[in-house]
Write an enzyme that holds these catalytic residues in place. Structure first.
Site, PDB file in Angstrom:
ATOM      1  N   GLU A   1       0.845  -1.197   0.000  1.00 14.18           N
ATOM      2  CA  GLU A   1       0.000   0.000   0.000  1.00 14.18           C
ATOM      3  C   GLU A   1       0.871   1.233   0.000  1.00 14.18           C
ATOM      4  O   GLU A   1       2.027   1.177   0.428  1.00 14.18           O
ATOM      5  CB  GLU A   1      -0.815   0.061   1.302  1.00 14.18           C
TER       6      GLU A   1
ATOM      7  N   LYS B   1       2.237   4.566   1.536  1.00 18.34           N
ATOM      8  CA  LYS B   1       2.352   5.078   2.911  1.00 18.34           C
ATOM      9  C   LYS B   1       2.039   6.574   2.857  1.00 18.34           C
ATOM     10  O   LYS B   1       2.853   7.377   2.413  1.00 18.34           O
ATOM     11  CB  LYS B   1       3.755   4.821   3.456  1.00 18.34           C
TER      12      LYS B   1
ATOM     13  N   ASP C   1       1.474  10.302   3.825  1.00 16.64           N
ATOM     14  CA  ASP C   1       2.215  11.145   4.766  1.00 16.64           C
ATOM     15  C   ASP C   1       1.270  12.148   5.430  1.00 16.64           C
ATOM     16  O   ASP C   1       1.093  13.261   4.954  1.00 16.64           O
ATOM     17  CB  ASP C   1       3.318  11.877   4.001  1.00 16.64           C
TER      18      ASP C   1
ATOM     19  N   TYR D   1      -6.843   2.230   6.550  1.00 12.68           N
ATOM     20  CA  TYR D   1      -6.035   1.082   6.123  1.00 12.68           C
ATOM     21  C   TYR D   1      -6.031  -0.075   7.117  1.00 12.68           C
ATOM     22  O   TYR D   1      -5.304  -1.051   6.930  1.00 12.68           O
ATOM     23  CB  TYR D   1      -4.598   1.506   5.837  1.00 12.68           C
TER      24      TYR D   1
ATOM     25  N   LYS E   1      10.995   3.095   2.916  1.00 17.69           N
ATOM     26  CA  LYS E   1      11.091   4.559   2.823  1.00 17.69           C
ATOM     27  C   LYS E   1      11.816   4.921   1.543  1.00 17.69           C
ATOM     28  O   LYS E   1      12.879   4.379   1.253  1.00 17.69           O
ATOM     29  CB  LYS E   1      11.882   5.113   4.015  1.00 17.69           C
TER      30      LYS E   1
ATOM     31  N   CYS F   1      33.585  31.677  23.498  1.00 18.70           N
ATOM     32  CA  CYS F   1      32.150  31.370  23.429  1.00 18.70           C
ATOM     33  C   CYS F   1      31.388  32.519  22.775  1.00 18.70           C
ATOM     34  O   CYS F   1      31.514  33.664  23.206  1.00 18.70           O
ATOM     35  CB  CYS F   1      31.603  31.116  24.833  1.00 18.70           C
TER      36      CYS F   1
ATOM     37  N   CYS G   1      29.056  33.991  25.846  1.00 13.40           N
ATOM     38  CA  CYS G   1      29.559  34.627  27.072  1.00 13.40           C
ATOM     39  C   CYS G   1      31.033  35.024  26.958  1.00 13.40           C
ATOM     40  O   CYS G   1      31.619  35.550  27.886  1.00 13.40           O
ATOM     41  CB  CYS G   1      29.370  33.705  28.275  1.00 13.40           C
TER      42      CYS G   1
ATOM     43  N   CYS H   1      32.196  25.419  25.954  1.00 14.64           N
ATOM     44  CA  CYS H   1      32.287  26.564  26.850  1.00 14.64           C
ATOM     45  C   CYS H   1      32.112  25.969  28.238  1.00 14.64           C
ATOM     46  O   CYS H   1      31.117  25.282  28.504  1.00 14.64           O
ATOM     47  CB  CYS H   1      31.147  27.530  26.541  1.00 14.64           C
TER      48      CYS H   1
ATOM     49  N   CYS I   1      27.334  30.555  31.804  1.00 17.84           N
ATOM     50  CA  CYS I   1      27.074  30.956  30.411  1.00 17.84           C
ATOM     51  C   CYS I   1      25.562  30.991  30.160  1.00 17.84           C
ATOM     52  O   CYS I   1      24.874  29.985  30.338  1.00 17.84           O
ATOM     53  CB  CYS I   1      27.748  29.971  29.456  1.00 17.84           C
TER      54      CYS I   1
HETATM   55  S1  IVH Z   1      -0.028   0.269   8.778  1.00 22.90           S
HETATM   56  C1  IVH Z   1       0.568  -2.008  12.512  1.00 22.90           C
HETATM   57  N1  IVH Z   1      -0.544   1.363   6.439  1.00 22.90           N
HETATM   58  O1  IVH Z   1       2.653   5.211   8.873  1.00 22.90           O
HETATM   59  C2  IVH Z   1       0.517  -1.292  11.223  1.00 22.90           C
HETATM   60  N2  IVH Z   1       0.421   2.723   8.128  1.00 22.90           N
HETATM   61  O2  IVH Z   1       4.556   3.873  11.418  1.00 22.90           O
HETATM   62  C3  IVH Z   1       0.568   0.149  11.414  1.00 22.90           C
HETATM   63  N3  IVH Z   1       0.742   5.060   7.486  1.00 22.90           N
HETATM   64  O3  IVH Z   1       1.770   6.932  11.320  1.00 22.90           O
HETATM   65  C4  IVH Z   1       0.420   1.021  10.296  1.00 22.90           C
HETATM   66  N4  IVH Z   1      -0.039   4.887   5.443  1.00 22.90           N
HETATM   67  O4  IVH Z   1      -0.448   6.065  10.194  1.00 22.90           O
HETATM   68  C5  IVH Z   1      -0.052   1.554   7.684  1.00 22.90           C
HETATM   69  N5  IVH Z   1      -1.074   2.217   4.358  1.00 22.90           N
HETATM   70  C6  IVH Z   1      -0.593   2.404   5.588  1.00 22.90           C
HETATM   71  C7  IVH Z   1      -0.124   3.658   6.015  1.00 22.90           C
HETATM   72  C8  IVH Z   1       0.380   3.776   7.307  1.00 22.90           C
HETATM   73  C9  IVH Z   1       0.483   5.716   6.351  1.00 22.90           C
HETATM   74  C10 IVH Z   1       1.359   5.667   8.684  1.00 22.90           C
HETATM   75  C11 IVH Z   1       0.678   5.303   9.969  1.00 22.90           C
HETATM   76  C12 IVH Z   1       1.745   5.578  10.996  1.00 22.90           C
HETATM   77  C13 IVH Z   1       2.989   5.229  10.244  1.00 22.90           C
HETATM   78  C14 IVH Z   1       3.468   3.838  10.625  1.00 22.90           C
END
Ligand code: IVH
Length: 668
Positions: A113, A115, A117, A222, A310, A404, A407, A422, A427
């Site tokens: 899926e 992720k 933001d 999700y 990531k 520093c 000071c 320092c 300070c």
């Molecule tokens: S699953 C146990 N699916 O990413 C599973 N998280 O550290 C937990 N997030 O802030 C999360 N899109 O809200 C999952 N498709 C997605 C997501 C997602 C964004 C965020 C989640 C959390 C962080 C996970």
């Protein structure tokens, strides 16, 4: 029109508006012109105004925002909202896949899926009605932001079935709404939001829901807290079920039969990501089968059945305009790059820490250089390297100062350290940073006393040490910039509340050299009170496992200083608690055990130990053996045929060990 007729009309209008809203905001397939929707909405609003007794929590009219709140209530998440482990490259994904195969064998599949933001939220429905929405917070305790979430048009106020369910998802601000909002903010001379995530979080943290209502937020769901009796047996079915109930889920999901398919999906999004109408920061990969998810279990923080890939950090080029010097709490002078503002990974960057002089030499950084900048872990700005080919000859070498910047006392380089310090205890920069540390989250956690307020209070000489914080009056605080009556009264309450913090928070807050939050906790557990700790000899301190020689020296030195003794006396007079309030004190001998201070639950049949033996041995190492699993449980030992306690532990994300692992730890 009489009440009956009005009720009927209101019901009709609500049904129509809910249907049109769902088509427009969730399915993205409008079936009527906007003007028609608006006309029906006005008609409904008029009727609800004429017949206030017909108002209801699931009427589409509530989306315009209700009453202004004083503060957000806390919400306890029965099933914690976990976070995810990270993968940064193909190898990390293959390693993840290997761990999965070791547990579940070869017959499994993944769901990938986007992720999103934004901000993680949890939504609770009772008999189909939206009753509460909250932030993730620390995973266990979040904030109640129901009124703000109600304003999100794609969030169903009533489900298509009368089920009671808790669901999780990500609230976010689409890129276009973000750009429009910042444009308005800039026109008004207000500070723009750094990125859509901050804008979404900032909007949902407004006490006035009418503000959130204007921010065009959206939400993708999700996950389901507990699938209960729904008959759902896989994550992909869970997502289909969410669709069926009327939630908005993200359609860019894909079932993948193996890790190669996952990698292909991930790579395809590296290219396509900029074209999306919202920001994503990675791809989430989840094992599809819920039974397999449960076999894989979770660690304390994150599930073993999912991982977040990531995207590689975006790199941009900008000019390094100057190098500024900052003096930290411990006197370390840190050079910071001042950059020509540049957009990277969703926000504008103007500064990046250069850490120390050696690093500046190593990277051969000169003032005026063109530099490559990225955000490490997508958060902390960093100068990656200099583009030496683009030098004009005008660039200037950086000279670390000898004195520093705050000071003016002479800086020293302590043996074995790269940093310059320092060492003047008076300070002002160090004192100010120490105050900021004292009120910070892991220390006394005084909400509302951020860096800006502390800096103002300090420069206006209203506080010179941490004890002065407890002498502040409303009048003094009202005199500060941007402080209204409400924020002052909240601040006074927060200061007052901090007086009853358990000892470890104060100990950490005092900023004794080398004493981090974890060591502070151990010290508080072992000694119980500030007086006992103050009396401890260096040898006694060193005999505690986690306390090394350096730390023991520095603790002993702290308590012999006259200023420290005076300060502690003042804090006592102010009413600040000096005792450990946690569940279990531990002895010096126990302090080096894994079990010290932990709450452990035994379940199922153990083979080599009786329950009684296991309990005695855990307790002799400072652990506390409890009968039932709750949020306070740190560890569950599961023997054969473990039943509901194990299930509950898994739901709560509590670490689970088998008997072998227990024996191994007991033998240590
Ligand atoms: S699953 C146990 N699916 O990413 C599973 N998280 O550290 C937990 N997030 O802030 C999360 N899109 O809200 C999952 N498709 C997605 C997501 C997602 C964004 C965020 C989640 C959390 C962080 C996970």
């Amino acid at each position: 029109m009489d009440l009956n007729a009005a009720q009927q009309k209101v019901n009709e209008l609500r049904d129509l508006l809910n249907q049109y809203g769902h088509e427009y905001y969730v399915l993205d397939k409008p079936t009527v012109p906007d003007a028609e929707y608006d006309r029906l909405m006005r008609e409904l609003m008029d009727l609800e105004e004429k017949f206030p007794e017909l108002k209801s929590a699931d009427s589409p009219t509530v989306r315009i925002g209700g009453t202004v709140l004083d503060m957000f209530e806390k919400v306890v998440h029965e099933i914690p909202l976990l976070s995810l482990g990270n993968a940064f490259n193909e190898q990390d994904l293959r390693d993840f896949d290997r761990r999965i195969r070791q547990v579940v064998g070869e017959d499994y599949s993944y769901v990938c899926e986007l992720k999103i933001d934004g901000l993680a939220v949890s939504l609770r429905y009772e008999n189909g009605l939206f009753v509460q929405g909250s932030t993730r917070g620390d995973g266990t305790i979040g904030e109640d932001i129901t009124s703000n979430l109600r304003t999100i048009k794609s969030l169903p106020l009533r489900l298509r079935e009368n089920v009671s369910i808790e669901v999780r998802g990500e609230a976010f601000m689409p890129k276009r709404s973000f750009e429009a909002l910042n444009k308005v903010k800039e026109e008004r001379g207000e500070e723009p939001f750094a990125n859509p995530r901050n804008a979404a979080a900032g909007s949902l943290r407004q006490l006035d829901p009418k503000i959130a209502a204007t921010r065009n937020l959206d939400v993708f769901l999700y996950g389901i807290g507990d699938v209960g009796e729904s008959g759902v047996v896989s994550h992909s079915e869970g997502l289909d079920y969410l669709d069926h109930l009327g939630f908005k889920t993200n359609k860019e999901r894909r079932k993948c039969a193996n890790v190669d398919a996952v990698i292909e999906f991930v790579n395809s999004w590296v290219e396509r990501r900029p074209n999306l109408p919202y920001e994503i920061d990675g791809i989430v990969i989840k094992v599809d089968s819920l039974a397999q998810q449960s076999d894989l279990g979770t660690t304390a923080k994150s599930p073993r059945w999912a991982i977040a890939f990531k995207f590689p950090a975006e790199e941009v080029v900008t000019t390094l305009l100057a190098i500024e010097l900052n003096v930290g709490r411990t006197g370390v002078v840190t050079p910071t790059a001042v950059l020509a503002p540049v957009k990277v990974a969703g926000s504008t960057v103007q500064r990046a820490s250069l850490h120390n002089e050696d690093l500046i030499r190593e990277k051969d950084i000169k003032i005026g250089d063109k530099v490559v900048v990225k955000k490490a872990g997508d958060i902390i700005p960093e100068v990656v390297n200099v583009i030496a080919e683009q030098r004009t000859g005008e660039e200037v070498d950086f000279q670390m100062p000898t004195h520093c910047p705050e000071c003016e006392s002479e800086l020293v380089r302590l043996e074995g350290e790269v940093a310059l310090r320092c060492i003047n205890p008076k300070c002002p920069a160090q004192i100010r940073e120490g105050l900021i540390h004292f009120v910070s989250r892991d220390a006394m956690n005084i909400e509302g006393l951020g860096e800006k307020v502390i800096s103002q209070l300090f420069s206006e000489k209203l506080i010179k040490d941490v004890a002065d914080i407890y002498k502040l009056t409303s009048e003094q605080l009202l005199g500060l910039e941007r402080m209204g009556e409400k924020s002052v009264s909240n601040l006074i309450t927060a200061i007052e509340a901090s007086k009853s913090n358990s000892l470890e928070k104060l100990l950490f807050g005092l900023g004794i050299r080398h004493v981090g939050a974890k060591a502070a906790k151990t010290l508080a557990q072992v000694f119980g009170t500030m007086d006992k700790l103050a009396e401890a000899t260096e040898d006694e301190l060193k005999s505690i496992n986690e306390i090394g020689d350096k730390m023991a020296d520095s603790i002993a030195a702290f308590f012999t200083k006259e200023e420290a003794q005076e300060l502690l006396k003042e804090l006592v007079i102010a009413g600040v608690n000096m005792e450990y309030k946690g569940p279990m004190p531990i002895s010096v001998e126990q302090s080096d055990s894994f079990f010290a201070g932990k709450t452990v639950v035994l379940t199922g049949k153990l083979e080599r130990l009786t329950r009684g033996e296991a309990k005695d041995r855990i307790e002799s190492l400072g652990g506390n053996v409890a009968g039932s699993v709750s949020k306070k449980t740190d560890l569950v030992i599961a023997g054969e045929d473990a039943g509901s306690k194990l299930t509950k532990a898994e739901q709560l994300g509590i670490e689970v060990w088998d008997e072998d692992k227990l024996l191994e730890e007991l033998e240590k």
